[in-house]
Scaffold this active site. Sequence first.
Site: not given
Length: 307
Positions: A126, A163, A165, A244
């Site tokens: 991120h 991931d 996200h 995740d």
Amino acid sequence: MTTAFISHADCCLHNMGPEHPESPLRLLAIRKVLERTGLMQELAEYSAIPASTLQIEQAHSRQHRTGLERQQPEAGIFHADDDTALCPYTLNAATLAAGASIQATDLVLSGARTNAFCSIRPPGHHAEQNLAMGFCFYNNVAIGALHALQQPSVQRVAIVDFDVHYGNGTVDIFKDRPEVLVCSTFQHPYYPERYQDIQRDNILNCPLPAYSKPALFRHALEDRWLPALQAHKPDIIFISAGFDAHQEDPMADLELTEDDYRWATQLLTDLARQCCNGRIVSVLEGGYNPVALGFSVQAHLEVLAGY
Ligand SMILES: [Zn+2]
């Protein structure tokens, strides 16, 4: 050839508070599973070397780096945003995490190891050129990929990110670098709501609705990632390995299991063998149920190590 496992005890000193899901327990859970199953002794273990200022500034602006240095407190915790915080040990851990990615790249490009896994935190995908967010400060995978591109043997790189996200930071850094293909699967709509609608030939986004079945994830990799990766012909493949999207993960709503991570890793190692002598650098991102994370990393590493 043995898979490299790169980590550092100081990565566990970065602590954003007792309630924070991105906790030192994550790395301890991974190590516990690998030791209990005997897999650890089959890996070549390395202690991470910190990245240099120059290496970090390949991916980030100087203002970003010095801004974080100013924010890091001498005691207690400083909140960079609602969920991203610095303690006195944060930037040391972040510099080691970025350095692990570089070290992994060197080990793989030199032929000393076929592939490598970086068991590090804080995560990185991120972190944009000028922004720390989503538990991330320096973009570890981007720093490794930019280091790879400085080597004469590397013309093209692929970064794949499973991931849950979206890796907005990686896309921010490589959106205008056609020699870097970035392939992602991610829950959508969901955090971070940045860059996921970008249109670029080198950015391949495969959004997955909440509660979609693992088959949809597998189709995205087989039908979309695979042909794009084969056409790109990378000299090395980086994995932003977030776990995740696991069904037991408290952070999101996808339903993958260890078997899906095993399958995805097999697909990527088979591809890497065809296009780049098996060269893979895998870097830990998310994964917030420590038990599920440990078993997922075990599955990932069993395939990388050829079990
Ligand atoms: Zn994540």
